[in-house]
Design a protein around this motif. Structure first.
Motif, PDB file in Angstrom:
ATOM      1  N   ARG A 135       0.836  -1.175   0.209  1.00  0.00           N
ATOM      2  CA  ARG A 135       0.170  -0.026  -0.038  1.00  0.00           C
ATOM      3  C   ARG A 135       0.940   1.045   0.093  1.00  0.00           C
ATOM      4  O   ARG A 135       1.737   1.227   0.721  1.00  0.00           O
ATOM      5  CB  ARG A 135      -1.005  -0.072   1.222  1.00  0.00           C
ATOM      6  N   SER A 158      -3.349   0.254  -3.410  1.00  0.00           N
ATOM      7  CA  SER A 158      -2.594  -0.818  -3.735  1.00  0.00           C
ATOM      8  C   SER A 158      -3.331  -1.661  -5.239  1.00  0.00           C
ATOM      9  O   SER A 158      -4.493  -1.376  -5.351  1.00  0.00           O
ATOM     10  CB  SER A 158      -2.353  -1.831  -2.639  1.00  0.00           C
ATOM     11  N   PRO A 161      -4.703  -7.864  -5.377  1.00  0.00           N
ATOM     12  CA  PRO A 161      -3.964  -8.727  -4.301  1.00  0.00           C
ATOM     13  C   PRO A 161      -3.435 -10.141  -5.312  1.00  0.00           C
ATOM     14  O   PRO A 161      -4.076 -10.445  -6.231  1.00  0.00           O
ATOM     15  CB  PRO A 161      -4.811  -9.228  -3.209  1.00  0.00           C
ATOM     16  N   SER A 165      -4.246 -14.539  -1.622  1.00  0.00           N
ATOM     17  CA  SER A 165      -4.089 -13.647  -0.182  1.00  0.00           C
ATOM     18  C   SER A 165      -5.398 -13.816   0.546  1.00  0.00           C
ATOM     19  O   SER A 165      -6.410 -13.828  -0.105  1.00  0.00           O
ATOM     20  CB  SER A 165      -3.679 -12.108  -0.730  1.00  0.00           C
ATOM     21  N   LEU A 167      -8.017 -11.819   2.493  1.00  0.00           N
ATOM     22  CA  LEU A 167      -8.626 -10.629   2.261  1.00  0.00           C
ATOM     23  C   LEU A 167     -10.180 -10.367   3.137  1.00  0.00           C
ATOM     24  O   LEU A 167     -10.693 -11.310   3.440  1.00  0.00           O
ATOM     25  CB  LEU A 167      -9.458 -10.603   0.655  1.00  0.00           C
ATOM     26  N   LYS A 168     -10.245  -9.171   3.387  1.00  0.00           N
ATOM     27  CA  LYS A 168     -11.598  -8.899   4.178  1.00  0.00           C
ATOM     28  C   LYS A 168     -12.486  -7.890   3.183  1.00  0.00           C
ATOM     29  O   LYS A 168     -12.138  -7.118   2.632  1.00  0.00           O
ATOM     30  CB  LYS A 168     -11.244  -7.855   5.325  1.00  0.00           C
ATOM     31  N   ARG A 194      -9.283  -2.416   8.668  1.00  0.00           N
ATOM     32  CA  ARG A 194      -9.386  -1.913   7.188  1.00  0.00           C
ATOM     33  C   ARG A 194     -10.069  -3.052   6.191  1.00  0.00           C
ATOM     34  O   ARG A 194      -9.850  -4.008   6.481  1.00  0.00           O
ATOM     35  CB  ARG A 194      -8.105  -1.625   6.613  1.00  0.00           C
ATOM     36  N   ASP A 196     -10.490  -4.710   2.490  1.00  0.00           N
ATOM     37  CA  ASP A 196      -9.568  -4.533   1.187  1.00  0.00           C
ATOM     38  C   ASP A 196     -10.597  -4.428   0.005  1.00  0.00           C
ATOM     39  O   ASP A 196      -9.954  -4.015  -1.166  1.00  0.00           O
ATOM     40  CB  ASP A 196      -8.863  -6.002   1.039  1.00  0.00           C
ATOM     41  N   ALA A 197     -11.677  -4.771   0.155  1.00  0.00           N
ATOM     42  CA  ALA A 197     -12.816  -4.340  -1.124  1.00  0.00           C
ATOM     43  C   ALA A 197     -14.278  -4.202  -0.452  1.00  0.00           C
ATOM     44  O   ALA A 197     -14.520  -4.708   0.501  1.00  0.00           O
ATOM     45  CB  ALA A 197     -12.712  -5.596  -2.053  1.00  0.00           C
TER      46      ALA A 197
END
Length: 218
Positions: A135, A158, A161, A165, A167-168, A194, A196-197
């Motif tokens: 990031r 970023s 991914p 990976s 991810l949240k 945080r 990620d998407a």
């Protein structure tokens, strides 16, 4: 027995200050009016910037303004020392009506509840040469033809991914300017950190052409 009037009428010390008091008061009012006008004339972003269409080594940054801008850029990198220029497009179907939360000045131009055109520009810039999983900070800036400019806060970006990976991902829907939407999203960040998407299942807004429904200040 009547008391004779004095030969000289003494003016109280306070009354001699009245002209100065009113002069200072008027000056303060004028100064506040000037400051308010300067604030209203400052360029503003209609939304915070957001990210779209990530690839393995790039991502696109998008934001909106009410002016076309002579220079619309994204500064990125550890010291924000790399800059890319955005492509700007004027939206063609943006409107406001009397139900919109807009200024009285704009509302006065609405006749018989007929929507009026609101001029909005979309800015999109692609940030290249990114590394998966890394990031970096970025900030957008738009400059008007009079030289005044507005910049966003510093966010991070970023690319896509790498495969495998963890991810949240937030799945959400039906925001529609509901009063608790912002609090609910804040609670998400407090609970899981945080994301990620964000996947929007539908009904982000009610009226797609009403600008104020996209406005982060509404």
């Amino acid at each position: 027995m009547l008391t004779p009037l004095p030969n000289k009428v003494e003016i109280s010390q306070g009354s001699s200050r009245n002209p100065w008091f009113f002069a200072v008061l008027i000056l303060i009012v004028l100064l506040l009016g000037f400051m308010m006008q300067s604030y209203l004339n400052k360029p503003q972003l209609l939304t915070d910037p957001f990210l779209q269409v990530p690839t393995a080594n790039s991502v696109r940054v998008v934001w909106f303004t009410e002016f076309v801008g002579t220079r619309n850029t994204v500064a990125y990198g550890e010291n924000l020392n790399q800059v890319v220029t955005a492509n700007t497009t004027k939206l063609s179907r943006t409107r406001e009506d009397k139900d919109s939360r807009i200024s009285d000045e704009i509302k006065q131009s609405i006749i018989d509840s007929n929507p009026i055109v609101r001029h909005i520009w979309r800015h999109e810039a692609e940030v290249p040469n990114l590394m998966p999983g890394v990031r970096i900070p970025y900030r957008v800036t738009s400059e008007r033809k009079d030289g005044a400019s507005v910049s966003s806060k510093i966010f991070t970006l970023s690319p896509t991914p790498a495969a495998g990976s963890a991810l949240k991902i937030l799945l959400t829907s039906d925001h529609q300017l509901m009063p608790m939407t912002a609090a609910n999203l804040q609670k998400v960040a407090e609970t899981i950190g945080r994301v990620d998407a964000v996947f929007m299942a539908g009904d982000l807004i009610t009226a797609f052409s009403a600008v104020m429904r996209y406005n982060s200040n509404s």
